[in-house]
Design an enzyme around this catalytic site. Structure first.
Site, PDB file in Angstrom:
ATOM      1  N   ASP A   1       0.483  -1.034  -0.235  1.00 17.66           N
ATOM      2  CA  ASP A   1      -0.358   0.354  -0.254  1.00 17.66           C
ATOM      3  C   ASP A   1       0.680   1.630   0.088  1.00 17.66           C
ATOM      4  O   ASP A   1       1.897   1.387   1.072  1.00 17.66           O
ATOM      5  CB  ASP A   1      -1.413  -0.073   1.710  1.00 17.66           C
TER       6      ASP A   1
ATOM      7  N   HIS B   1      -0.740   4.452  -0.056  1.00 14.45           N
ATOM      8  CA  HIS B   1      -1.297   5.800   0.803  1.00 14.45           C
ATOM      9  C   HIS B   1      -0.246   5.884   2.156  1.00 14.45           C
ATOM     10  O   HIS B   1      -0.460   5.258   2.858  1.00 14.45           O
ATOM     11  CB  HIS B   1      -2.471   4.995   0.591  1.00 14.45           C
TER      12      HIS B   1
ATOM     13  N   SER C   1      -5.427  -3.858   2.383  1.00 19.43           N
ATOM     14  CA  SER C   1      -3.964  -4.370   3.229  1.00 19.43           C
ATOM     15  C   SER C   1      -5.025  -4.434   4.120  1.00 19.43           C
ATOM     16  O   SER C   1      -3.904  -4.541   5.840  1.00 19.43           O
ATOM     17  CB  SER C   1      -4.094  -2.532   3.269  1.00 19.43           C
TER      18      SER C   1
HETATM   19 CO1  B1M Z   1      -5.875   5.318  -4.157  1.00 20.47          CO
HETATM   20  N1  B1M Z   1      -7.730   4.363  -4.036  1.00 20.47           N
HETATM   21  N2  B1M Z   1      -5.450   4.016  -5.223  1.00 20.47           N
HETATM   22  N3  B1M Z   1      -4.600   6.625  -4.693  1.00 20.47           N
HETATM   23  N4  B1M Z   1      -6.613   6.824  -3.850  1.00 20.47           N
HETATM   24  C1  B1M Z   1      -8.295   4.782  -2.945  1.00 20.47           C
HETATM   25  C2  B1M Z   1      -8.462   4.329  -0.970  1.00 20.47           C
HETATM   26  C3  B1M Z   1      -9.825   4.128  -3.276  1.00 20.47           C
HETATM   27  C4  B1M Z   1     -10.604   4.208  -2.094  1.00 20.47           C
HETATM   28  C5  B1M Z   1     -10.326   5.300  -4.014  1.00 20.47           C
HETATM   29  C6  B1M Z   1     -11.392   4.670  -4.992  1.00 20.47           C
HETATM   30  O1  B1M Z   1     -11.319   3.778  -5.966  1.00 20.47           O
HETATM   31  N5  B1M Z   1     -12.312   4.683  -4.789  1.00 20.47           N
HETATM   32  C7  B1M Z   1      -8.973   2.860  -3.954  1.00 20.47           C
HETATM   33  C8  B1M Z   1      -9.197   1.806  -2.923  1.00 20.47           C
HETATM   34  C9  B1M Z   1     -10.348   0.445  -3.002  1.00 20.47           C
HETATM   35  C10 B1M Z   1     -10.066  -0.686  -2.573  1.00 20.47           C
HETATM   36  O2  B1M Z   1      -9.023  -1.228  -1.855  1.00 20.47           O
HETATM   37  N6  B1M Z   1     -11.175  -0.732  -1.793  1.00 20.47           N
HETATM   38  C11 B1M Z   1      -7.557   3.268  -4.455  1.00 20.47           C
HETATM   39  C12 B1M Z   1      -7.404   2.607  -5.556  1.00 20.47           C
HETATM   40  C13 B1M Z   1      -8.244   0.867  -6.097  1.00 20.47           C
HETATM   41  C14 B1M Z   1      -6.041   3.317  -5.592  1.00 20.47           C
HETATM   42  C15 B1M Z   1      -4.729   1.677  -7.240  1.00 20.47           C
HETATM   43  C16 B1M Z   1      -4.997   0.057  -6.945  1.00 20.47           C
HETATM   44  C17 B1M Z   1      -5.532   2.462  -8.185  1.00 20.47           C
HETATM   45  C18 B1M Z   1      -4.456   1.636  -9.382  1.00 20.47           C
HETATM   46  O3  B1M Z   1      -3.313   2.334  -9.594  1.00 20.47           O
HETATM   47  N7  B1M Z   1      -5.189   1.174 -10.126  1.00 20.47           N
HETATM   48  C19 B1M Z   1      -3.902   2.860  -6.019  1.00 20.47           C
HETATM   49  C20 B1M Z   1      -3.513   1.721  -5.384  1.00 20.47           C
HETATM   50  C21 B1M Z   1      -1.287   1.075  -5.224  1.00 20.47           C
HETATM   51  C22 B1M Z   1      -1.230   0.935  -4.048  1.00 20.47           C
HETATM   52  O4  B1M Z   1      -1.057   1.389  -2.920  1.00 20.47           O
HETATM   53  N8  B1M Z   1      -0.372   0.074  -4.090  1.00 20.47           N
HETATM   54  C23 B1M Z   1      -3.484   3.896  -5.539  1.00 20.47           C
HETATM   55  C24 B1M Z   1      -2.957   5.547  -6.111  1.00 20.47           C
HETATM   56  C25 B1M Z   1      -3.500   6.291  -5.261  1.00 20.47           C
HETATM   57  C26 B1M Z   1      -2.162   7.339  -5.014  1.00 20.47           C
HETATM   58  C27 B1M Z   1      -0.751   7.135  -5.579  1.00 20.47           C
HETATM   59  C28 B1M Z   1      -1.836   8.314  -7.208  1.00 20.47           C
HETATM   60  C29 B1M Z   1      -2.835   8.463  -4.332  1.00 20.47           C
HETATM   61  C30 B1M Z   1      -2.038   8.185  -2.875  1.00 20.47           C
HETATM   62  C31 B1M Z   1      -1.144   9.315  -2.499  1.00 20.47           C
HETATM   63  C32 B1M Z   1      -0.243   9.099  -1.106  1.00 20.47           C
HETATM   64  O5  B1M Z   1      -0.976   9.018  -0.290  1.00 20.47           O
HETATM   65  N9  B1M Z   1       0.807   9.561  -1.501  1.00 20.47           N
HETATM   66  C33 B1M Z   1      -4.155   8.162  -4.199  1.00 20.47           C
HETATM   67  C34 B1M Z   1      -5.712   8.594  -3.216  1.00 20.47           C
HETATM   68  C35 B1M Z   1      -4.888   9.960  -2.320  1.00 20.47           C
HETATM   69  C36 B1M Z   1      -6.096   7.983  -2.630  1.00 20.47           C
HETATM   70  C37 B1M Z   1      -7.164   8.402  -2.338  1.00 20.47           C
HETATM   71  C38 B1M Z   1      -8.695   9.418  -3.435  1.00 20.47           C
HETATM   72  C39 B1M Z   1      -7.879   9.358  -0.945  1.00 20.47           C
HETATM   73  C40 B1M Z   1      -6.750   8.857  -0.102  1.00 20.47           C
HETATM   74  C41 B1M Z   1      -6.295   9.833   0.872  1.00 20.47           C
HETATM   75  O6  B1M Z   1      -5.106  10.473   1.027  1.00 20.47           O
HETATM   76  N10 B1M Z   1      -7.222  10.505   1.945  1.00 20.47           N
HETATM   77  C42 B1M Z   1      -8.871   7.604  -1.818  1.00 20.47           C
HETATM   78  C43 B1M Z   1     -10.363   7.539  -2.160  1.00 20.47           C
HETATM   79  C44 B1M Z   1     -10.819   8.122  -0.309  1.00 20.47           C
HETATM   80  O7  B1M Z   1      -9.998   8.022   0.458  1.00 20.47           O
HETATM   81  N11 B1M Z   1     -11.883   9.193  -0.388  1.00 20.47           N
HETATM   82  C45 B1M Z   1      -7.325   6.551  -2.777  1.00 20.47           C
HETATM   83  C46 B1M Z   1      -7.014  11.772   2.327  1.00 20.47           C
HETATM   84  C47 B1M Z   1      -6.150  11.055   3.731  1.00 20.47           C
HETATM   85  C48 B1M Z   1      -6.321  12.589   4.339  1.00 20.47           C
HETATM   86  O8  B1M Z   1      -7.170  10.035   5.115  1.00 20.47           O
HETATM   87  O9  B1M Z   1      -5.624   7.830   4.536  1.00 20.47           O
HETATM   88  O10 B1M Z   1      -8.760   7.641   4.930  1.00 20.47           O
HETATM   89  P1  B1M Z   1      -6.939   8.720   4.946  1.00 20.47           P
HETATM   90  O11 B1M Z   1      -6.185   8.915   6.542  1.00 20.47           O
HETATM   91  C49 B1M Z   1      -7.544   8.898   7.576  1.00 20.47           C
HETATM   92  C50 B1M Z   1      -8.122   8.063   7.975  1.00 20.47           C
HETATM   93  O12 B1M Z   1      -8.271   7.056   7.692  1.00 20.47           O
HETATM   94  C51 B1M Z   1      -7.357   8.181   9.404  1.00 20.47           C
HETATM   95  O13 B1M Z   1      -6.941   8.720   9.815  1.00 20.47           O
HETATM   96  C52 B1M Z   1      -6.903  10.484   8.572  1.00 20.47           C
HETATM   97  C53 B1M Z   1      -7.912  11.167   8.669  1.00 20.47           C
HETATM   98  O14 B1M Z   1      -7.528  11.828  10.244  1.00 20.47           O
HETATM   99  N12 B1M Z   1      -6.014   7.244   9.757  1.00 20.47           N
HETATM  100  C54 B1M Z   1      -5.418   6.499  10.273  1.00 20.47           C
HETATM  101  C55 B1M Z   1      -5.389   6.440   7.899  1.00 20.47           C
HETATM  102  N13 B1M Z   1      -4.544   6.022   8.311  1.00 20.47           N
HETATM  103  C56 B1M Z   1      -4.451   5.518  10.242  1.00 20.47           C
HETATM  104  C57 B1M Z   1      -3.106   5.291  11.390  1.00 20.47           C
HETATM  105  C58 B1M Z   1      -3.519   5.456  12.353  1.00 20.47           C
HETATM  106  C59 B1M Z   1      -4.344   6.004  12.787  1.00 20.47           C
HETATM  107  C60 B1M Z   1      -5.711   6.585  11.730  1.00 20.47           C
HETATM  108  O15 B1M Z   1      -3.460   4.474  13.131  1.00 20.47           O
HETATM  109  C61 B1M Z   1      -1.924   4.347  12.855  1.00 20.47           C
END
Ligand code: B1M
Length: 214
Positions: A99, A101, A152
């Site tokens: 992963d 992200h 993940s």
């Molecule tokens: Co990706 N991606 N992505 N992506 N991406 C998602 C996660 C997805 C839901 C989008 C979608 O399709 N709707 C989907 C997952 C589907 C699934 O598995 N069911 C997805 C996919 C499919 C993919 C790829 C497979 C796409 C592809 O290549 N075809 C690929 C995966 C690559 C890989 O990981 N091997 C991929 C790639 C990417 C980018 C590189 C383009 C980019 C990431 C850039 C980066 O992180 N440097 C990206 C992004 C930006 C997203 C979305 C749009 C946004 C994620 C984000 O940064 N959110 C995401 C859709 C979404 O979530 N709406 C998506 C903002 C961030 C602040 O929130 O990380 O959730 P988040 O963290 C939150 C909580 O979750 C929590 O606290 C935070 C808020 O306070 N939290 C924790 C998180 N970790 C924590 C740990 C803790 C405590 C709390 O304690 C240890």
């Protein structure tokens, strides 16, 4: 003419930084840095996720959105409340194997370190072996795992099993979009000897860390 909140969301959605900083400055007059992140910026990111899911955005565009989010968080970071008065424990953070992200994990790092924790950030795609190695080197009070993909969540189960196999039983903090409290309790916790705690967001992560630290 968009409202300030809608403009902030649209920078993330459009993946453009033109005008971003002045609008963030404007937002800080009304909101706290975390309110800006959790409100309009996260709303924009949710829309990016939706568009991506509908094939209306490509990965390269989502990367630009991620860049805008990262630039915003860097800009807002110095304005966040800091309480480094108390020396607190050391915590390892990692995005699990497979992963990439890391925006959420890095937000957790900022919030924990602003509140006195010493963070060892292992980065992205971190295999269990590397977490075990870091655990032995750093002897942290807790291990934080982040992951956004559905696979993940499964990788966290494997990581917990491997940590147990290595004799590690420090509390594990888990978070990320594909994870739920229920999955944590029914699937990850049974595979581990120590506590496994689910955080819904970064602030929740801080609350849990503070409870562990008491
Ligand atoms: Co990706 N991606 N992505 N992506 N991406 C998602 C996660 C997805 C839901 C989008 C979608 O399709 N709707 C989907 C997952 C589907 C699934 O598995 N069911 C997805 C996919 C499919 C993919 C790829 C497979 C796409 C592809 O290549 N075809 C690929 C995966 C690559 C890989 O990981 N091997 C991929 C790639 C990417 C980018 C590189 C383009 C980019 C990431 C850039 C980066 O992180 N440097 C990206 C992004 C930006 C997203 C979305 C749009 C946004 C994620 C984000 O940064 N959110 C995401 C859709 C979404 O979530 N709406 C998506 C903002 C961030 C602040 O929130 O990380 O959730 P988040 O963290 C939150 C909580 O979750 C929590 O606290 C935070 C808020 O306070 N939290 C924790 C998180 N970790 C924590 C740990 C803790 C405590 C709390 O304690 C240890």
């Amino acid at each position: 003419n968009l409202s300030l909140e809608d403009r902030l969301g649209s920078y993330v959605i459009e993946g453009t930084k033109e005008g971003l900083i002045p609008d963030l400055e404007e937002a800080l007059k009304v909101y706290s840095p975390l309110e800006v992140i959790n409100g309009p910026l996260m709303k924009g990111m949710a829309e990016v996720g939706r568009l991506f899911n509908n094939n209306e955005l490509i990965v390269a565009e989502v990367l630009q959105s991620a860049e805008v989010m990262k630039a915003s968080v860097s800009y807002l970071e110095p304005f966040m409340k800091k309480d480094e008065s108390a020396e607190k424990g050391k915590i390892i953070l990692a995005t699990v194997k497979g992963d990439v992200h890391d925006i959420g994990k890095n937000l957790v790092e900022i919030i924990l370190s602003n509140n006195g924790y010493k963070i060892v950030n292992l980065g992205i795609k971190v295999p269990p072996e590397q977490i075990i190695e870091a655990y032995r080197r750093e002897l942290p009070a807790a291990i934080g795992l982040s992951g956004l993909l559905v696979k993940s969540a499964q990788q966290m189960v494997i990581t917990a099993q491997d940590l147990r196999g290595a004799g590690v039983d420090a509390p594990i903090l888990v978070g990320g979009a594909a994870l739920t409290r229920k999955f944590t309790k029914t699937r990850i916790a049974p595979e581990y000897d120590g506590m496994v705690l689910y955080a819904k967001d970064a602030m929740d992560g801080l609350d849990i860390a503070n409870r562990l630290n008491d």
